[in-house]
Design a protein around this motif. Structure first.
Motif, PDB file in Angstrom:
ATOM      1  N   GLN A  38       0.822  -1.208   0.000  1.00 29.18           N
ATOM      2  CA  GLN A  38       0.000   0.000   0.000  1.00 29.18           C
ATOM      3  C   GLN A  38       0.859   1.264   0.000  1.00 29.18           C
ATOM      4  OE1 GLN A  38      -2.498  -0.590   3.417  1.00 29.18           O
ATOM      5  NE2 GLN A  38      -4.004  -1.827   2.303  1.00 29.18           N
ATOM      6  N   ARG A  39       1.965   1.246   0.726  1.00 28.87           N
ATOM      7  CA  ARG A  39       2.861   2.402   0.742  1.00 28.87           C
ATOM      8  C   ARG A  39       3.579   2.585  -0.593  1.00 28.87           C
ATOM      9  NH1 ARG A  39       1.898   1.426   5.818  1.00 28.87           N
ATOM     10  NH2 ARG A  39       2.273   3.000   7.445  1.00 28.87           N
ATOM     11  N   LEU A  40       3.602   1.516  -1.400  1.00 31.48           N
ATOM     12  CA  LEU A  40       4.169   1.609  -2.737  1.00 31.48           C
ATOM     13  C   LEU A  40       3.113   1.949  -3.783  1.00 31.48           C
ATOM     14  CD1 LEU A  40       6.622  -1.452  -2.672  1.00 31.48           C
ATOM     15  CD2 LEU A  40       7.184   0.969  -2.421  1.00 31.48           C
ATOM     16  N   GLY A  41       1.862   2.140  -3.335  1.00 34.66           N
ATOM     17  CA  GLY A  41       0.793   2.519  -4.259  1.00 34.66           C
ATOM     18  C   GLY A  41      -0.024   1.364  -4.783  1.00 34.66           C
ATOM     19  N   ASP A  42       0.134   0.168  -4.250  1.00 32.23           N
ATOM     20  CA  ASP A  42      -0.629  -1.010  -4.685  1.00 32.23           C
ATOM     21  C   ASP A  42      -1.695  -1.355  -3.643  1.00 32.23           C
ATOM     22  OD1 ASP A  42       0.989  -1.166  -6.899  1.00 32.23           O
ATOM     23  OD2 ASP A  42       2.411  -2.552  -5.948  1.00 32.23           O
ATOM     24  N   CYS A  43      -2.638  -2.189  -4.045  1.00 31.63           N
ATOM     25  CA  CYS A  43      -3.673  -2.719  -3.146  1.00 31.63           C
ATOM     26  C   CYS A  43      -4.462  -1.587  -2.474  1.00 31.63           C
ATOM     27  CB  CYS A  43      -3.062  -3.629  -2.081  1.00 31.63           C
ATOM     28  SG  CYS A  43      -2.125  -5.011  -2.738  1.00 31.63           S
ATOM     29  N   LEU A  44      -4.804  -0.562  -3.238  1.00 26.16           N
ATOM     30  CA  LEU A  44      -5.551   0.579  -2.689  1.00 26.16           C
ATOM     31  C   LEU A  44      -7.054   0.497  -2.985  1.00 26.16           C
ATOM     32  CD1 LEU A  44      -3.123   3.482  -3.706  1.00 26.16           C
ATOM     33  CD2 LEU A  44      -3.172   2.184  -1.561  1.00 26.16           C
ATOM     34  N   GLU A  45      -7.487  -0.481  -3.774  1.00 29.92           N
ATOM     35  CA  GLU A  45      -8.875  -0.525  -4.210  1.00 29.92           C
ATOM     36  C   GLU A  45      -9.838  -0.767  -3.055  1.00 29.92           C
ATOM     37  OE1 GLU A  45      -6.456  -2.254  -5.466  1.00 29.92           O
ATOM     38  OE2 GLU A  45      -6.129  -1.361  -7.456  1.00 29.92           O
ATOM     39  N   GLU A 103      -9.144   5.331   5.553  1.00 31.58           N
ATOM     40  CA  GLU A 103      -7.897   4.566   5.496  1.00 31.58           C
ATOM     41  C   GLU A 103      -6.897   5.222   4.531  1.00 31.58           C
ATOM     42  OE1 GLU A 103      -9.621   0.073   6.439  1.00 31.58           O
ATOM     43  OE2 GLU A 103      -9.332   0.745   4.366  1.00 31.58           O
ATOM     44  N   LEU A 104      -7.402   5.785   3.427  1.00 33.76           N
ATOM     45  CA  LEU A 104      -6.519   6.468   2.491  1.00 33.76           C
ATOM     46  C   LEU A 104      -5.920   7.722   3.119  1.00 33.76           C
ATOM     47  CD1 LEU A 104      -8.593   6.122  -0.804  1.00 33.76           C
ATOM     48  CD2 LEU A 104      -6.453   4.962  -0.246  1.00 33.76           C
ATOM     49  N   LEU A 105      -6.746   8.460   3.897  1.00 29.87           N
ATOM     50  CA  LEU A 105      -6.227   9.636   4.588  1.00 29.87           C
ATOM     51  C   LEU A 105      -5.144   9.244   5.594  1.00 29.87           C
ATOM     52  CD1 LEU A 105      -9.443  11.758   5.258  1.00 29.87           C
ATOM     53  CD2 LEU A 105      -7.640  12.188   3.584  1.00 29.87           C
ATOM     54  N   ALA A 106      -5.388   8.160   6.336  1.00 28.19           N
ATOM     55  CA  ALA A 106      -4.394   7.696   7.317  1.00 28.19           C
ATOM     56  C   ALA A 106      -3.113   7.261   6.619  1.00 28.19           C
ATOM     57  CB  ALA A 106      -4.974   6.551   8.140  1.00 28.19           C
ATOM     58  N   LEU A 107      -3.260   6.578   5.470  1.00 27.87           N
ATOM     59  CA  LEU A 107      -2.084   6.154   4.717  1.00 27.87           C
ATOM     60  C   LEU A 107      -1.301   7.354   4.206  1.00 27.87           C
ATOM     61  CD1 LEU A 107      -0.376   3.943   3.405  1.00 27.87           C
ATOM     62  CD2 LEU A 107      -1.980   3.959   1.471  1.00 27.87           C
ATOM     63  N   GLU A 108      -2.013   8.379   3.721  1.00 27.59           N
ATOM     64  CA  GLU A 108      -1.347   9.589   3.246  1.00 27.59           C
ATOM     65  C   GLU A 108      -0.586  10.269   4.379  1.00 27.59           C
ATOM     66  OE1 GLU A 108      -2.471  13.739   0.876  1.00 27.59           O
ATOM     67  OE2 GLU A 108      -4.021  12.579   1.918  1.00 27.59           O
ATOM     68  N   LYS A 109      -1.197  10.350   5.549  1.00 29.69           N
ATOM     69  CA  LYS A 109      -0.534  10.970   6.700  1.00 29.69           C
ATOM     70  C   LYS A 109       0.715  10.190   7.095  1.00 29.69           C
ATOM     71  CE  LYS A 109      -1.320  12.354  11.496  1.00 29.69           C
ATOM     72  NZ  LYS A 109      -2.287  12.377  12.621  1.00 29.69           N
TER      73      LYS A 109
END
Length: 235
Positions: free
Chosen positions: A107-114, A120-126
């Motif tokens: 996910q941190r590499l931009g995969d498995c985001l669907e 969760e996307l906001l938390a990942l961005e932070k």
């Protein structure tokens, strides 16, 4: 004299308790060894002292694993099943942790985001921004350390240069200092030996009263352009 009867209770003195334990343990192991030889028995003793030291005895004709296998067979009790099940559960938990960590890395590499929600996307961005900040700070620190190291090397080289120039000036001011070759004296010698340059340049300045000085005296502001003789040397 007959020994007095010892009252069976905990020995409060720790030193006496340890001495008694050691003596009786050795006596018990001796009895087990005698029982093994006299009766052809298989004996196993496991003891743990109050200081958590393990002591054990096993008959020479059998191993500890064989002894416990025989115990399971005779008693019908499985000693390893519960332990095996516990290990399997721990293995399953570790696999789940490993799978979640791999997913977070992707996910941190931009995969498995669907399948991720907006929160969760906001938390990942932070988390990614915080990680970038930490990495950038570490990078700046490494660069700063390299810059400081380079500055120290430059200062050291400058100190060496100043020292050499100071020694050069002292030698230039010394009237007794000169270069003597084939009876000819020279006041100063300048050499240039840069790496990869064409043939080296050697500049000589004759003393004012030297018979070979055909260019005139030295003025108050220094040598004239004509009193410098330049020779090219092969490298």
């Amino acid at each position: 004299m007959a020994r007095g009867k010892i009252q069976i209770k905990k020995i409060e003195n720790s030193t006496n308790r340890q001495v008694t334990y050691s003596k009786r343990r050795n006596g018990l192991f001796k009895k087990a060894s005698e029982l093994t030889v006299l009766c052809d028995a298989k004996v196993s003793i496991i003891m743990v002292s109050c200081t958590d030291k393990l002591h054990e005895y096993i008959s020479p004709s059998i191993t500890m694993k064989q002894f416990f296998d025989q115990y399971q067979k005779a008693s019908g009790i499985d000693l390893w099943n519960s332990h095996y099940q516990k290990m399997q559960e721990e293995l399953r938990q570790q696999k789940d942790v490993n799978r979640n960590l791999r997913k977070q890395i992707r996910q941190r590499l931009g995969d498995c985001l669907e399948d991720m929600s907006f929160e969760e996307l906001l938390a990942l961005e932070k988390d990614s921004q915080e990680a970038v900040y930490v990495i950038r700070e570490r990078k700046f620190k490494v660069i700063g350390n390299k810059v400081e190291t380079s500055k120290k090397k430059v200062r050291s080289a400058q100190d060496v240069y100043k020292k050499l120039m100071h020694e050069f000036d002292i030698r230039g001011e010394d009237p007794q200092y000169g270069l003597i070759e084939n009876g000819m004296e020279y006041e100063n010698v300048y050499g240039y030996t840069q790496m990869g340059a064409p043939p080296h340049i050697l500049t000589l300045r004759l003393q004012p009263d030297h018979p070979n000085n055909l260019h005139g005296p030295v003025t108050a502001s220094g040598p004239t352009a004509s009193d410098l003789t330049t020779y090219g040397l092969l490298g």
